[in-house]
Scaffold this motif. Structure first.
Motif, PDB file in Angstrom:
ATOM      1  N   GLY A 112       0.801  -1.222   0.000  1.00 38.36           N
ATOM      2  CA  GLY A 112       0.000   0.000   0.000  1.00 38.36           C
ATOM      3  C   GLY A 112       0.832   1.270   0.000  1.00 38.36           C
ATOM      4  N   PHE A 113       0.129   2.352   0.237  1.00 37.37           N
ATOM      5  CA  PHE A 113       0.714   3.693   0.200  1.00 37.37           C
ATOM      6  C   PHE A 113       1.874   3.812   1.203  1.00 37.37           C
ATOM      7  N   ILE A 114       1.616   3.515   2.444  1.00 39.20           N
ATOM      8  CA  ILE A 114       2.672   3.630   3.463  1.00 39.20           C
ATOM      9  C   ILE A 114       3.605   2.410   3.370  1.00 39.20           C
ATOM     10  N   ASP A 132      -0.109  -9.256   1.086  1.00 39.72           N
ATOM     11  CA  ASP A 132      -1.076  -8.229   0.650  1.00 39.72           C
ATOM     12  C   ASP A 132      -2.009  -8.857  -0.387  1.00 39.72           C
ATOM     13  N   ASN A 133      -3.262  -8.447  -0.352  1.00 35.94           N
ATOM     14  CA  ASN A 133      -4.193  -9.016  -1.344  1.00 35.94           C
ATOM     15  C   ASN A 133      -4.408  -8.097  -2.548  1.00 35.94           C
ATOM     16  N   HIS A 178      -5.781  -5.173  -2.905  1.00 36.10           N
ATOM     17  CA  HIS A 178      -7.180  -4.713  -2.885  1.00 36.10           C
ATOM     18  C   HIS A 178      -7.440  -3.806  -4.101  1.00 36.10           C
ATOM     19  N   HIS A 220      -5.459  -0.456  -5.470  1.00 32.98           N
ATOM     20  CA  HIS A 220      -4.393  -0.653  -6.457  1.00 32.98           C
ATOM     21  C   HIS A 220      -4.809  -0.417  -7.907  1.00 32.98           C
ATOM     22  N   ASP A 237      -4.817 -12.937   1.561  1.00 31.78           N
ATOM     23  CA  ASP A 237      -5.835 -12.121   2.215  1.00 31.78           C
ATOM     24  C   ASP A 237      -5.795 -12.347   3.725  1.00 31.78           C
ATOM     25  N   MET A 238      -5.888 -11.270   4.482  1.00 28.83           N
ATOM     26  CA  MET A 238      -5.875 -11.387   5.949  1.00 28.83           C
ATOM     27  C   MET A 238      -7.025 -12.266   6.444  1.00 28.83           C
ATOM     28  N   LEU A 255       0.005  -3.548   8.685  1.00 28.14           N
ATOM     29  CA  LEU A 255      -0.590  -2.375   8.020  1.00 28.14           C
ATOM     30  C   LEU A 255      -1.833  -2.727   7.211  1.00 28.14           C
ATOM     31  N   GLY A 309      -1.665   2.044  13.852  1.00 26.82           N
ATOM     32  CA  GLY A 309      -2.912   2.454  14.497  1.00 26.82           C
ATOM     33  C   GLY A 309      -3.382   3.769  13.913  1.00 26.82           C
ATOM     34  N   TYR A 326     -14.825   2.000  11.175  1.00 27.19           N
ATOM     35  CA  TYR A 326     -13.380   1.900  10.899  1.00 27.19           C
ATOM     36  C   TYR A 326     -12.593   2.154  12.190  1.00 27.19           C
ATOM     37  N   LYS A 351     -10.016  -0.251  14.366  1.00 25.77           N
ATOM     38  CA  LYS A 351      -8.606   0.087  14.616  1.00 25.77           C
ATOM     39  C   LYS A 351      -8.309   0.016  16.122  1.00 25.77           C
ATOM     40  N   VAL A 360      -2.174  10.765   6.908  1.00 26.40           N
ATOM     41  CA  VAL A 360      -0.932  10.602   6.162  1.00 26.40           C
ATOM     42  C   VAL A 360      -1.206  11.004   4.709  1.00 26.40           C
TER      43      VAL A 360
HETATM   44  N1  LIG Z   1      -3.122   6.774   5.364  1.00 27.18           N
HETATM   45  C1  LIG Z   1      -3.552   7.300   6.493  1.00 27.18           C
HETATM   46  O1  LIG Z   1      -3.861   8.495   6.559  1.00 27.18           O
HETATM   47  C2  LIG Z   1      -3.652   6.448   7.726  1.00 27.18           C
HETATM   48  C3  LIG Z   1      -4.018   7.082   8.930  1.00 27.18           C
HETATM   49  C4  LIG Z   1      -4.149   6.310  10.073  1.00 27.18           C
HETATM   50  C5  LIG Z   1      -3.893   4.948  10.026  1.00 27.18           C
HETATM   51  N2  LIG Z   1      -3.547   4.366   8.853  1.00 27.18           N
HETATM   52  C6  LIG Z   1      -3.326   2.922   8.833  1.00 27.18           C
HETATM   53  O2  LIG Z   1      -2.126   2.652   8.140  1.00 27.18           O
HETATM   54  C7  LIG Z   1      -2.252   1.409   7.455  1.00 27.18           C
HETATM   55  C8  LIG Z   1      -1.818   1.546   6.000  1.00 27.18           C
HETATM   56  O3  LIG Z   1      -2.591   2.549   5.396  1.00 27.18           O
HETATM   57  P1  LIG Z   1      -2.335   3.081   3.913  1.00 27.18           P
HETATM   58  O4  LIG Z   1      -2.729   4.492   3.892  1.00 27.18           O
HETATM   59  O5  LIG Z   1      -1.007   2.664   3.446  1.00 27.18           O
HETATM   60  O6  LIG Z   1      -3.480   2.284   3.151  1.00 27.18           O
HETATM   61  P2  LIG Z   1      -3.461   1.489   1.755  1.00 27.18           P
HETATM   62  O7  LIG Z   1      -4.883   1.168   1.466  1.00 27.18           O
HETATM   63  O8  LIG Z   1      -2.666   2.199   0.731  1.00 27.18           O
HETATM   64  O9  LIG Z   1      -2.677   0.146   2.145  1.00 27.18           O
HETATM   65  C9  LIG Z   1      -3.305  -0.931   2.751  1.00 27.18           C
HETATM   66  C10 LIG Z   1      -2.810  -2.197   2.073  1.00 27.18           C
HETATM   67  O10 LIG Z   1      -3.491  -3.285   2.695  1.00 27.18           O
HETATM   68  C11 LIG Z   1      -3.904  -4.166   1.665  1.00 27.18           C
HETATM   69  N3  LIG Z   1      -5.087  -4.892   2.130  1.00 27.18           N
HETATM   70  C12 LIG Z   1      -6.352  -4.416   2.281  1.00 27.18           C
HETATM   71  N4  LIG Z   1      -7.168  -5.415   2.647  1.00 27.18           N
HETATM   72  C13 LIG Z   1      -6.403  -6.531   2.739  1.00 27.18           C
HETATM   73  C14 LIG Z   1      -6.689  -7.884   3.043  1.00 27.18           C
HETATM   74  N5  LIG Z   1      -7.934  -8.294   3.311  1.00 27.18           N
HETATM   75  N6  LIG Z   1      -5.670  -8.771   3.048  1.00 27.18           N
HETATM   76  C15 LIG Z   1      -4.401  -8.394   2.729  1.00 27.18           C
HETATM   77  N7  LIG Z   1      -4.085  -7.117   2.408  1.00 27.18           N
HETATM   78  C16 LIG Z   1      -5.076  -6.212   2.417  1.00 27.18           C
HETATM   79  C17 LIG Z   1      -4.205  -3.305   0.457  1.00 27.18           C
HETATM   80  O11 LIG Z   1      -4.115  -4.029  -0.760  1.00 27.18           O
HETATM   81  C18 LIG Z   1      -3.133  -2.231   0.578  1.00 27.18           C
HETATM   82  O12 LIG Z   1      -1.990  -2.586  -0.170  1.00 27.18           O
HETATM   83  C19 LIG Z   1      -3.688   0.936   7.651  1.00 27.18           C
HETATM   84  O13 LIG Z   1      -3.711  -0.003   8.683  1.00 27.18           O
HETATM   85  C20 LIG Z   1      -4.409   2.191   8.080  1.00 27.18           C
HETATM   86  O14 LIG Z   1      -5.512   1.887   8.924  1.00 27.18           O
HETATM   87  C21 LIG Z   1      -3.420   5.090   7.699  1.00 27.18           C
END
Ligand SMILES: NC(=O)c1ccc[n+]([C@@H]2O[C@H](COP(=O)([O-])OP(=O)(O)OC[C@H]3O[C@@H](n4cnc5c(N)ncnc54)[C@H](O)[C@@H]3O)[C@@H](O)[C@H]2O)c1
Length: 378
Positions: free
Chosen positions: A15-17, A35-36, A38, A42, A63-64, A85, A130, A190, A194, A220
């Motif tokens: 994902g993004f982070i 990672d699945n 999603h 993606h 998938d989780m 994440l 978190g 959501y 969390k 973020v």
């Molecule tokens: N981006 C933000 O502003 C922010 C703020 C607070 C917390 N978070 C937390 O940080 C984490 C990462 O966030 P992000 O912004 O990178 O999000 P994102 O959606 O870009 O990344 C999440 C990744 O998880 C994967 N995913 C989703 N469902 C899945 C599943 N069932 N099985 C396996 N993989 C799965 C997705 O394919 C994706 O690659 C998350 O836990 C989110 O709750 C993010």
């Protein structure tokens, strides 16, 4: 003799982070992603996936919700460090899909706990991404400056244009920065999931050799955040809308306030959690420490993308689950982790707007190439 690199597993690492965290750790760790991919995250956003290939990251597509697949991944990688994440991340969407959010975020975490407990010995670190959403309206003070709990804002007040947080007796409160001493009060499904992730991870490893660390992230943002996913990332969504010539719709009275933290700073915090000698005692808040209204940030993005700064409408609309004010108190992240944000909001917005311009330009040229090929084919 070459030293073995530590094995790291990153759920949601595509994902993004996560993909940036992979890139950061790739030189010093053997990194595997679970990672699945999603589609909501993606599709139309190949950059993060490509980053994994560029850095030689091992990818397990799974998938989780699939307990056996996750267990097999944990067993194969045998990690000493896990970053958790993977999650469903849309606040608004979580009201429509409570079962899916609970399955992925809560049940998925339960699967991870079981898989780690089966390792022998179960040791190492698990770091959770978190969310500040667990605070709901967050910390507030009353007119005399005394800490006072805010109740959830009511639809009735907001329909009258009164958006301020209130105490139980209807008195208006002033929001302040939050840290882990603040009472948790999630205002969305959501956010509830969390919070559940935090509770479960902290409870599951009591008396084992596994250390759990939790970072509560503010909003973020930055290059790589999906420009297509309508459920997350208000700044990316604004960037797309501006470049499509749209007028931005700003909810409430424009004074919704957020702490936007650049993804690079967040990745640094995660990396430091993996190596810090003593795992921080407290849950840590990760934000820029700068409060910015949505109206102001929209104006900056419009300006950076060459549009008039008033190309927006303050709509007065409001949504369940949206909170009024978010700001991190980062004192403990500084003292317990040695972390501090390095990039100002202005600088980060410049990076975001430049990246979004390049990405949308690429997207357009790919579309026109496709169009040319289609014409050629007929
Ligand atoms: N981006 C933000 O502003 C922010 C703020 C607070 C917390 N978070 C937390 O940080 C984490 C990462 O966030 P992000 O912004 O990178 O999000 P994102 O959606 O870009 O990344 C999440 C990744 O998880 C994967 N995913 C989703 N469902 C899945 C599943 N069932 N099985 C396996 N993989 C799965 C997705 O394919 C994706 O690659 C998350 O836990 C989110 O709750 C993010």
């Amino acid at each position: 003799m070459a030293q073995n690199k530590p094995n790291v597993l990153i759920t949601g690492g595509a994902g993004f982070i996560g993909s940036r965290l992979c890139a950061k750790l790739s030189g010093t760790h053997d990194v595997t992603v679970f990672d699945n991919f999603h589609p909501q995250v993606h599709d139309g956003n190949p950059e993060n996936r490509e980053r994994l290939a560029e850095h030689g990251i091992t990818v397990i597509e799974g998938d989780m919700r699939d307990r056996d697949a996750l267990r097999a991944a944990v067993e194969t990688v045998n990690p000493t460090l896990i970053y958790h994440l993977a999650a469903e991340t849309g606040t608004g969407q979580s009201f429509d899909l409570p079962a899916r959010y609970t399955d992925v975020n809560v049940m998925g975490t339960a699967h991870l706990i079981e898989a780690v407990r089966e390792l022998s010995p179960a040791t190492g670190r698990i770091i959770l991404a978190g969310s500040r959403s667990v605070y709901g309206e967050g910390a507030c003070v009353d007119a005399e400056g005394r800490p006072t709990a805010a109740i959830e804002r009511t639809g009735e007040d907001m329909a009258k244009g009164d958006f301020a947080p209130k105490d139980r007796d209807g008195n208006t409160l002033t929001p302040v920065a939050t840290n882990a001493d603040c009472v948790v009060a999630p205002a969305s499904i959501y956010a509830s999931t969390k919070l559940m992730q935090e509770y479960m991870l902290r409870q599951a490893f009591w008396g084992t050799g596994v250390e759990v660390g939790i970072l509560r992230l503010q909003n973020v943002y930055g290059p790589g955040q999906s420009l297509n996913n309508p459920y997350t990332g208000v700044l990316s969504i604004f960037c797309r809308q501006i470049q499509e010539g749209k007028t931005l719709n700003i909810f409430e009275d424009g004074e919704i306030t957020r702490d936007f933290v650049l993804v690079d700073d967040v990745v640094n915090a995660f990396a430091m959690m993996g190596t810090v000698a003593d795992m921080p005692m407290d849950i840590l808040d990760i934000g820029s420490g700068e409060a910015a209204t949505i109206l102001d940030v929209a104006g900056v993005l419009l300006n950076l993308l060459g549009e008039p700064t008033d190309k927006l409408t303050i709509t007065g609309q409001f949504r369940p689950g949206d909170i009024r004010y978010a700001l991190a108190d980062t004192a403990r992240s500084r003292s317990q982790l040695g972390w501090a944000p390095q990039v100002s909001l202005r600088e980060g917005l410049e990076k975001l707007s430049q990246w979004s311009q390049e990405t949308m330009k690429k997207e357009k040229s790919l579309q026109s190439e496709g169009f040319a090929n289609e014409i050629g084919g007929h």
